[in-house]
Each structure stands twice: as C-alpha cells, then as structure tokens.
Design an enzyme around this catalytic site. Structure first.
Site, PDB file in Angstrom:
ATOM      1  N   TYR A 240      -2.548  -1.107  10.250  1.00 56.09           N
ATOM      2  CA  TYR A 240      -2.460  -1.221   8.791  1.00 56.09           C
ATOM      3  C   TYR A 240      -1.150  -0.606   8.294  1.00 56.09           C
ATOM      4  O   TYR A 240      -0.393  -1.240   7.556  1.00 56.09           O
ATOM      5  CB  TYR A 240      -3.662  -0.522   8.158  1.00 56.09           C
TER       6      TYR A 240
ATOM      7  N   SER B 129       0.860  -1.183   0.000  1.00 57.90           N
ATOM      8  CA  SER B 129       0.000   0.000   0.000  1.00 57.90           C
ATOM      9  C   SER B 129       0.892   1.227   0.000  1.00 57.90           C
ATOM     10  O   SER B 129       2.042   1.168   0.449  1.00 57.90           O
ATOM     11  CB  SER B 129      -0.873  -0.003   1.265  1.00 57.90           C
TER      12      SER B 129
END
Length: 194
Positions: free
Chosen positions: A152, A139
């Site tokens: 995350y 990401s």
C-alpha cells in the site's frame, strides 16, 4: 473556490467512502453529470439513484485499461465530455514486504495503473478543449509511509509521483491536477483491510 456548476464528473471507487462523498458533493454543487464507477456495480447504481437523474452508475474494474476507457466513453456519450476525473478507487492490504507477488501486483494495478489508465483515457478530450481536472486520491501513506502495509505505502508513493508528473507535463495546457492524501478515513476499504 472552484465552480462545479454544470460540470461533468467521473468518480471511481464511488460506491462508498470518499468516492461516495465526492459524488454527493459534486451533485450538491450543481454538476450536470456525475458518473459513479465502482467494482461494486450495485453500490455504484445505488449511489447514482440516490443522487438523482444527473447521475449514472457503472461497474468498472479500474485495473483494466479497457474498462476505464469504456467508462470515459460512457460519460462522453451521456454528457458530451468529462470535466473532472476523480481517480479515487484503491485497495489496502496489511502485509509487509514478504507479501505474495500477486498482492504486490494487485496493489500496483489498482493503486497506480488505475491513475495511468484514467489519464490515458480522459486527457485527449481535455487537452483538445484546453481544460480539465484530474483529482487523484493517494494517501498520507504516499507522503510518509505506513507500517504493516508495504504494498500500500509503496504504491501510494508512486501514485503521488504520477500526479506530480501529470501536473508538470500538462499544467501549461490547462490541465489541473490535485492529489488527495488523507490520513486514515473510516471507510469500508479501511475497515475490511486484511
């Protein structure tokens, strides 16, 4: 340009979002085998059925080393080898550093260890052939950071680090490693994040 004609591809998180798009793109580019894996087994089967006879769907929990190994074994039994492994499954929780330990652990298991399990399962046959490709979805949060998503962001940083390590450790042996770092993509994972 990479030629995907005749390649065998495994994609985790393949029932929706980026994973589904990868499965469809590899099939359209002439892959001879596409293994669609997802915790949502029915979704994986539906994507495989829509692609056609070159695809197979498989329910897989990527946090389990045994299930990832079984996935690779299935691909090898069905198609003879794995040319490309797309370790794409991930989770997102909009929590901060005070998130419960179980939330942190689940992120670690899915966003980091799934890549480790994939590499351990698929690298021996790739190294024996002297070629293979690992595509790992991390990401943009693994390059910068994401506010209100500490587990995350931290685990995506670790995923990027592992991809870099794999590239350094195995690049001279014919193993290509790519790390996909998209910004926010309108996927079921993003839309359902708590």
């Amino acid at each position: 340009m990479v030629d995907f004609q005749g390649k065998v591809v495994v994609v985790t998180g393949g029932a929706s979002g980026i994973g589904k798009a990868l499965c469809q793109a590899f099939a359209a580019a002439g892959a001879r085998g596409v293994v669609v894996a997802d915790l949502d087994g029915a979704g994986a089967a539906a994507v495989a059925a829509a692609i056609g006879p070159v695809a197979v769907g498989q329910r897989t929990d990527v946090s389990s080393a045994a299930e990832v190994q079984a996935l690779v074994d299935l691909a090898i039994r069905r198609f003879g080898q794995v040319d490309i492994f797309c370790s794409n499954a991930g989770i997102l929780s909009r929590t901060d550093a005070d998130a419960p330990a179980a939330t942190w652990q689940r992120h670690w298991d899915v966003n980091v260890m799934a890549h480790v399990h994939a590499a351990n399962a698929v690298l021996p046959q790739m190294l024996a052939r002297g070629q293979g490709w690992l595509l790992q979805t991390a990401s943009a949060a693994g390059l910068l950071s994401q506010v209100n998503a500490a587990p995350y962001s931290v685990t995506k940083h670790a995923a990027v680090g592992f991809a870099e390590w794999l590239s350094i450790a195995h690049g001279d042996a014919g193993i290509h490693v790519s790390c996909l770092c998209p910004q926010g993509v309108r996927t079921p994972m993003m839309l359902s994040a708590d």
